[in-house]
Design a protein around this motif. Structure first.
Motif, PDB file in Angstrom:
ATOM      1  N   LYS A   1      94.679 -49.523  44.985  1.00 45.95           N
ATOM      2  CA  LYS A   1      95.640 -48.597  45.581  1.00 45.95           C
ATOM      3  C   LYS A   1      95.199 -47.145  45.404  1.00 45.95           C
ATOM      4  CE  LYS A   1      99.727 -51.539  45.177  1.00 45.95           C
ATOM      5  NZ  LYS A   1     100.968 -51.824  44.451  1.00 45.95           N
ATOM      6  N   ALA A   2      94.647 -46.837  44.235  1.00 40.38           N
ATOM      7  CA  ALA A   2      94.235 -45.461  43.934  1.00 40.38           C
ATOM      8  C   ALA A   2      93.044 -45.019  44.780  1.00 40.38           C
ATOM      9  CB  ALA A   2      93.890 -45.337  42.449  1.00 40.38           C
ATOM     10  N   THR A   3      92.204 -45.969  45.175  1.00 35.28           N
ATOM     11  CA  THR A   3      90.996 -45.623  45.949  1.00 35.28           C
ATOM     12  C   THR A   3      91.137 -45.970  47.429  1.00 35.28           C
ATOM     13  OG1 THR A   3      90.035 -47.773  45.362  1.00 35.28           O
ATOM     14  CG2 THR A   3      89.463 -45.889  43.961  1.00 35.28           C
ATOM     15  N   ALA A   4      92.347 -46.327  47.861  1.00 32.49           N
ATOM     16  CA  ALA A   4      92.565 -46.708  49.262  1.00 32.49           C
ATOM     17  C   ALA A   4      92.319 -45.524  50.196  1.00 32.49           C
ATOM     18  CB  ALA A   4      93.991 -47.227  49.443  1.00 32.49           C
ATOM     19  N   VAL A   5      91.892 -45.830  51.405  1.00 34.69           N
ATOM     20  CA  VAL A   5      91.660 -44.811  52.440  1.00 34.69           C
ATOM     21  C   VAL A   5      92.643 -45.054  53.573  1.00 34.69           C
ATOM     22  CG1 VAL A   5      90.005 -43.842  54.095  1.00 34.69           C
ATOM     23  CG2 VAL A   5      89.210 -44.649  51.844  1.00 34.69           C
ATOM     24  N   ASN A   6      93.460 -44.044  53.903  1.00 32.97           N
ATOM     25  CA  ASN A   6      94.381 -44.170  55.033  1.00 32.97           C
ATOM     26  C   ASN A   6      93.753 -43.513  56.272  1.00 32.97           C
ATOM     27  OD1 ASN A   6      94.646 -41.433  54.612  1.00 32.97           O
ATOM     28  ND2 ASN A   6      96.804 -41.510  53.995  1.00 32.97           N
ATOM     29  N   PHE A   7      94.519 -43.415  57.357  1.00 27.59           N
ATOM     30  CA  PHE A   7      93.932 -42.938  58.606  1.00 27.59           C
ATOM     31  C   PHE A   7      93.510 -41.476  58.537  1.00 27.59           C
ATOM     32  CE2 PHE A   7      94.329 -41.487  63.143  1.00 27.59           C
ATOM     33  CZ  PHE A   7      93.109 -42.024  63.528  1.00 27.59           C
ATOM     34  N   SER A   8      94.324 -40.637  57.909  1.00 31.18           N
ATOM     35  CA  SER A   8      93.927 -39.223  57.822  1.00 31.18           C
ATOM     36  C   SER A   8      92.653 -39.082  56.998  1.00 31.18           C
ATOM     37  CB  SER A   8      95.056 -38.362  57.241  1.00 31.18           C
ATOM     38  OG  SER A   8      95.301 -38.695  55.895  1.00 31.18           O
ATOM     39  N   GLY A   9      92.521 -39.903  55.966  1.00 28.48           N
ATOM     40  CA  GLY A   9      91.293 -39.891  55.160  1.00 28.48           C
ATOM     41  C   GLY A   9      90.081 -40.323  55.960  1.00 28.48           C
ATOM     42  N   LEU A  10      90.252 -41.373  56.770  1.00 25.06           N
ATOM     43  CA  LEU A  10      89.153 -41.840  57.619  1.00 25.06           C
ATOM     44  C   LEU A  10      88.765 -40.772  58.642  1.00 25.06           C
ATOM     45  CD1 LEU A  10      87.285 -44.195  58.601  1.00 25.06           C
ATOM     46  CD2 LEU A  10      89.101 -44.705  60.261  1.00 25.06           C
ATOM     47  N   LEU A  11      89.768 -40.143  59.259  1.00 30.98           N
ATOM     48  CA  LEU A  11      89.506 -39.081  60.240  1.00 30.98           C
ATOM     49  C   LEU A  11      88.647 -37.975  59.631  1.00 30.98           C
ATOM     50  CD1 LEU A  11      92.695 -38.166  62.328  1.00 30.98           C
ATOM     51  CD2 LEU A  11      90.475 -38.896  63.193  1.00 30.98           C
ATOM     52  N   ALA A  12      89.012 -37.565  58.414  1.00 33.42           N
ATOM     53  CA  ALA A  12      88.264 -36.504  57.732  1.00 33.42           C
ATOM     54  C   ALA A  12      86.831 -36.948  57.442  1.00 33.42           C
ATOM     55  CB  ALA A  12      88.974 -36.114  56.434  1.00 33.42           C
ATOM     56  N   MET A  13      86.651 -38.201  57.003  1.00 28.10           N
ATOM     57  CA  MET A  13      85.310 -38.726  56.709  1.00 28.10           C
ATOM     58  C   MET A  13      84.417 -38.690  57.950  1.00 28.10           C
ATOM     59  SD  MET A  13      86.269 -42.041  54.352  1.00 28.10           S
ATOM     60  CE  MET A  13      84.603 -42.704  54.283  1.00 28.10           C
ATOM     61  N   VAL A  14      84.964 -39.126  59.072  1.00 27.67           N
ATOM     62  CA  VAL A  14      84.188 -39.184  60.317  1.00 27.67           C
ATOM     63  C   VAL A  14      83.897 -37.765  60.825  1.00 27.67           C
ATOM     64  CG1 VAL A  14      84.217 -39.941  62.735  1.00 27.67           C
ATOM     65  CG2 VAL A  14      85.052 -41.465  60.938  1.00 27.67           C
ATOM     66  N   ALA A  15      84.901 -36.904  60.776  1.00 30.86           N
ATOM     67  CA  ALA A  15      84.723 -35.520  61.254  1.00 30.86           C
ATOM     68  C   ALA A  15      83.667 -34.788  60.437  1.00 30.86           C
ATOM     69  CB  ALA A  15      86.054 -34.767  61.204  1.00 30.86           C
ATOM     70  N   GLU A  16      83.665 -35.006  59.128  1.00 25.31           N
ATOM     71  CA  GLU A  16      82.689 -34.346  58.264  1.00 25.31           C
ATOM     72  C   GLU A  16      81.295 -34.942  58.406  1.00 25.31           C
ATOM     73  OE1 GLU A  16      84.256 -34.441  54.293  1.00 25.31           O
ATOM     74  OE2 GLU A  16      85.986 -33.183  54.826  1.00 25.31           O
ATOM     75  N   ALA A  17      81.224 -36.252  58.676  1.00 22.26           N
ATOM     76  CA  ALA A  17      79.917 -36.914  58.819  1.00 22.26           C
ATOM     77  C   ALA A  17      79.166 -36.384  60.036  1.00 22.26           C
ATOM     78  CB  ALA A  17      80.106 -38.431  58.935  1.00 22.26           C
ATOM     79  N   GLN A  18      79.893 -36.068  61.118  1.00 24.12           N
ATOM     80  CA  GLN A  18      79.256 -35.601  62.356  1.00 24.12           C
ATOM     81  C   GLN A  18      80.033 -34.407  62.926  1.00 24.12           C
ATOM     82  OE1 GLN A  18      76.391 -36.475  63.568  1.00 24.12           O
ATOM     83  NE2 GLN A  18      76.035 -38.115  62.096  1.00 24.12           N
ATOM     84  N   PRO A  19      79.848 -33.220  62.347  1.00 21.32           N
ATOM     85  CA  PRO A  19      80.645 -32.054  62.757  1.00 21.32           C
ATOM     86  C   PRO A  19      80.398 -31.599  64.189  1.00 21.32           C
ATOM     87  CG  PRO A  19      78.968 -31.442  61.127  1.00 21.32           C
ATOM     88  CD  PRO A  19      78.985 -32.930  61.187  1.00 21.32           C
ATOM     89  N   LYS A  20      79.277 -32.009  64.796  1.00 25.96           N
ATOM     90  CA  LYS A  20      78.995 -31.620  66.191  1.00 25.96           C
ATOM     91  C   LYS A  20      79.520 -32.648  67.195  1.00 25.96           C
ATOM     92  CE  LYS A  20      76.414 -27.785  65.900  1.00 25.96           C
ATOM     93  NZ  LYS A  20      76.773 -26.557  66.615  1.00 25.96           N
ATOM     94  N   MET A  21      80.042 -33.739  66.693  1.00 23.43           N
ATOM     95  CA  MET A  21      80.501 -34.820  67.557  1.00 23.43           C
ATOM     96  C   MET A  21      82.005 -34.740  67.748  1.00 23.43           C
ATOM     97  SD  MET A  21      79.687 -38.831  66.887  1.00 23.43           S
ATOM     98  CE  MET A  21      78.671 -39.606  68.114  1.00 23.43           C
TER      99      MET A  21
ATOM    100  N   THR B   1      95.172 -32.952  59.444  1.00 21.37           N
ATOM    101  CA  THR B   1      93.727 -33.221  59.479  1.00 21.37           C
ATOM    102  C   THR B   1      93.158 -32.866  60.854  1.00 21.37           C
ATOM    103  OG1 THR B   1      93.931 -34.970  57.823  1.00 21.37           O
ATOM    104  CG2 THR B   1      91.939 -35.000  59.183  1.00 21.37           C
ATOM    105  N   MET B   2      93.891 -33.186  61.909  1.00 19.26           N
ATOM    106  CA  MET B   2      93.474 -32.809  63.265  1.00 19.26           C
ATOM    107  C   MET B   2      93.323 -31.301  63.389  1.00 19.26           C
ATOM    108  SD  MET B   2      95.806 -35.245  65.700  1.00 19.26           S
ATOM    109  CE  MET B   2      95.134 -34.548  67.209  1.00 19.26           C
ATOM    110  N   ALA B   3      94.276 -30.565  62.805  1.00 25.23           N
ATOM    111  CA  ALA B   3      94.245 -29.098  62.892  1.00 25.23           C
ATOM    112  C   ALA B   3      93.094 -28.516  62.077  1.00 25.23           C
ATOM    113  CB  ALA B   3      95.575 -28.531  62.401  1.00 25.23           C
ATOM    114  N   LYS B   4      92.731 -29.184  60.983  1.00 18.84           N
ATOM    115  CA  LYS B   4      91.713 -28.670  60.068  1.00 18.84           C
ATOM    116  C   LYS B   4      90.302 -28.736  60.646  1.00 18.84           C
ATOM    117  CE  LYS B   4      89.848 -29.465  55.407  1.00 18.84           C
ATOM    118  NZ  LYS B   4      89.970 -30.288  54.181  1.00 18.84           N
ATOM    119  N   TYR B   5      90.003 -29.806  61.398  1.00 15.44           N
ATOM    120  CA  TYR B   5      88.632 -30.024  61.873  1.00 15.44           C
ATOM    121  C   TYR B   5      88.520 -29.717  63.368  1.00 15.44           C
ATOM    122  CZ  TYR B   5      87.932 -32.373  57.412  1.00 15.44           C
ATOM    123  OH  TYR B   5      87.844 -32.663  56.073  1.00 15.44           O
ATOM    124  N   PRO B   6      87.716 -28.733  63.751  1.00 16.83           N
ATOM    125  CA  PRO B   6      87.614 -28.363  65.168  1.00 16.83           C
ATOM    126  C   PRO B   6      87.028 -29.454  66.051  1.00 16.83           C
ATOM    127  CG  PRO B   6      86.028 -27.122  63.815  1.00 16.83           C
ATOM    128  CD  PRO B   6      86.932 -27.837  62.883  1.00 16.83           C
TER     129      PRO B   6
END
Length: 481
Positions: free
Chosen positions: A246-266, A285-290
Motif C-alpha cells: 500500500k505504501a509503495t502503490a502507484v495511482n493514476f496521477s503518479g503514473l502520469l507524472a512518471m510518463v511525463a517526466e520520462a519523455q518531456p518532449k512527448m 498533475t496535468m497542470a504541472k507538466y506542459p
C-alpha cells in the motif's frame, strides 16, 4: 459507452511491416473502441511469432480475425454482416480459418460456434496468449474457444506491433477491465474486473515508442483514473494488500507524472475518465507538466440525477459540476468532451431538459452522443423496460447534437487570432496541399504544408474555423521539436 468509438476507423484492417521469414497471411479487422484497436496490435504481435504477416486482401488470407465490440447494437450488426462476407470467401477458399475476438466473442460464444457454426475459433479479450494453442486445435479440425476472463492478464510483457499509419501517435494500454457496474454497459461482463499494468512496463513501452520516433501517446483504459498498481492483482483486492504494498502503490496521477517526466518532449493524453474516480491530484498533475495535453474526455451520460441513479453512475449532477469547476480553476484552457445517452429507460422530457441545461453549463468542446440501445446481459436489459419510443429518442438526440454543435463552434471561435501548437499527423482529407494535426486541446487544425513534415510540432496562427476544425497558417516550429 465510456469508450471513444471513432466511426472513421471502424472495420479498419491492420497492416504491418512484413517479416521475411513469415509465410502465412493474417487479415485482422477491428471494431469498437480504442482498446480493441490496441488489442489487435497485441494479437498481431503474438501471431507474427507464429509465422503470420498481415494482409489487406481478405481473399489471400489464411486466417481472418475480427476484433469485436458489444457496446452498441449497430456494432454487432456490422460484425455479423462481415462474418457473412468472410464465409462467402471461405466457400472459395475452404482452407481459410475465421475467428472472432474481443467482447462479442465472450458474449456470443455458443451462438457463433455451436448454433450458427459461422466461425472456427472464439477468443475473449484475456485469452490472446492462447491463440497459438487454439490455432493448433483448429488445424486439427476442432473448434476452439477460450473466453476465460483473467484476474491477472494485462499483456504488459508483450510489445505490440504498431499500426504503421502515421508513426506519430500511439496507444498504450494501462488497465484492463472495469469495476463500475453501469446498468447500460456490457464491459464488466466482457472484459472482467479492473487490473493495472506494472508502471515500469508502461514507461518502458513509452520510451520505446519515443525511440522509434513517435511524438504522442494516449494512455488507454476503460477507466484510466482507476489505475492502481500495488504489485499486481485486482483493484478491488487492494484493501487486502500488505502495508508495504500500500505504501509503495502507484495511482493514476503518479503514473502520469512518471510518463511525463520520462519523455518531456512527448505529448501525453489519456482516455477514458470516469467522473466518480477522477481526483484533484490528476488535474494538478496535468497542470504541472506542459507535455500532458490539456484535454479530458469526461463522460456524464445524463444531466438528470434520477437517470444517473438508474444508470448506477456513482456521481450526482452537482458533483459533476464541482469537478468541472475544479478543472476550469486549475487548468483554465482545458478542453472537455462528453459521452451522452439519450432515451434511457424511464427518461422523461424533464430529464432530457436537465441534460440540455448541464450541457449549457459545461459547454463541451465536442462529444459522442447516442440514442440508448438495449444490450443483452446488462442490468438495464434485465431490470428496465426500454420504454422511450424510438421517435422520441431520435428527436432528443437531434436536440443534443444541435446544442453540441453550437457549443463546439463557440469554443473553436475562441481560438481565432491565437497562435497554437499543432502536432502534424497526416495530410488533410480535403487537400493534398495542407497538413492536419491536433492542438493540446485535441482540436483538429489544418494549414498549408509549406516545408513542414509529419511529426513536426508547429505554431499555427488561427485565421478561421468551423465547429470542428481550426484553419490557419504555420508561423514556425514550436519549442517542442
Amino acid at each position: 459507452m465510456e469508450k471513444i468509438i471513432d466511426e472513421k476507423k471502424q472495420g479498419e484492417a491492420l497492416v504491418l511491416k512484413p517479416q521475411k521469414t513469415n509465410t502465412k497471411k493474417l487479415f485482422i479487422e477491428s471494431y469498437g473502441c480504442q482498446m480493441n484497436f490496441s488489442d489487435s496490435e497485441i494479437v498481431a504481435s503474438i501471431l507474427s511469432k507464429e509465422g503470420y504477416n498481415t494482409t489487406q486482401s481478405l481473399e489471400d488470407a489464411d486466417l481472418v480475425l475480427v476484433n469485436t465490440c458489444s457496446i452498441r447494437d449497430k456494432a454487432e450488426q456490422t460484425v455479423r454482416k462481415r462474418l457473412e462476407k468472410y464465409n462467402a470467401v471461405k466457400k472459395v477458399n475452404p482452407a481459410m480459418k475465421v475467428g472472432v475476438l474481443g467482447c462479442m466473442a465472450e458474449r456470443l460464444k455458443s451462438k457463433f460456434l455451436e448454433e450458427e457454426k459461422i466461425v472456427d475459433l472464439v477468443v475473449g479479450p484475456d485469452a490472446y496468449k492462447d491463440l497459438p494453442n487454439l490455432l493448433s486445435e483448429v488445424e486439427e479440425g476442432r473448434d476452439a474457444i477460450n473466453v476465460i476472463l483473467s484476474k491477472e492478464e494485462t499483456y504488459g510483457d508483450i510489445a505490440p506491433v504498431r499500426l504503421q499509419s502515421n508513426g506519430v501517435t500511439a496507444f498504450v494500454s494501462i488497465t484492463r477491465g472495469c469495476d463500475n457496474m453501469c446498468t447500460f454497459c456490457v464491459v464488466p461482463f466482457t472484459r472482467g474486473r479492473e487490473r493495472s499494468r506494472d508502471p515500469q512496463s508502461i514507461v518502458e513501452e513509452v520510451n520505446d515508442l519515443a525511440a522509434k520516433g513517435f511524438k504522442e501517446v494516449t494512455l488507454l483504459g476503460q477507466n484510466v483514473d482507476s489505475f492502481l498498481w500495488y504489485g499486481g492483482g485486482l483493484k478491488k483486492d487492494f484493501d487486502k494488500a500488505s502495508d508495504m504494498a500500500k505504501a509503495t502503490a502507484v495511482n493514476f496521477s503518479g503514473l502520469l507524472a512518471m510518463v511525463a517526466e520520462a519523455q518531456p518532449k512527448m505529448r501525453i493524453r489519456f482516455s477514458t475518465s470516469n467522473p466518480q474516480d477522477m481526483t484533484l491530484d490528476v488535474i494538478r498533475t496535468m497542470a504541472k507538466y506542459p507535455n500532458i495535453c490539456k484535454y479530458i474526455h469526461l463522460p456524464v451520460q445524463s444531466g438528470s440525477d434520477r437517470i444517473l441513479k438508474e444508470m448506477n453512475r456513482l456521481h450526482t449532477r452537482q458533483e459533476y459540476f464541482d469537478l468541472i469547476h475544479s478543472i476550469r480553476e486549475i487548468i483554465p484552457d482545458c478542453a472537455i468532451s462528453q459521452d451522452m445517452i439519450t432515451g434511457f429507460p424511464t427518461e422523461t422530457d424533464a430529464d432530457h431538459q436537465d441534460t440540455l441545461s448541464l450541457m449549457e453549463y459545461v459547454k463541451y468542446d465536442f462529444g459522442f452522443m447516442f440514442a440508448y440501445s438495449e444490450r443483452p446481459g446488462t442490468l438495464a436489459a434485465r431490470k428496465l423496460e426500454d420504454d422511450v419510443p424510438l421517435a422520441v429518442k431520435k428527436e432528443r438526440l437531434a436536440e443534443i447534437i444541435a446544442l453540441q454543435q453550437k457549443h463546439s463552434l463557440h469554443n473553436t471561435q475562441k481560438q481565432l487570432g491565437k497562435t497554437v501548437e499543432v502536432l502534424i499527423e497526416k495530410e488533410s482529407k480535403k487537400s493534398d496541399k495542407e497538413w492536419a494535426g491536433r492542438t493540446t486541446q485535441n482540436t483538429v487544425a489544418v494549414f498549408p504544408k509549406e516545408h513542414y513534415k509529419v511529426g513536426d510540432f508547429v505554431n499555427v496562427e488561427i485565421l478561421d474555423c468551423t465547429s470542428t476544425t481550426l484553419l490557419g497558417r504555420a508561423v514556425g516550429y514550436s519549442d517542442n521539436n
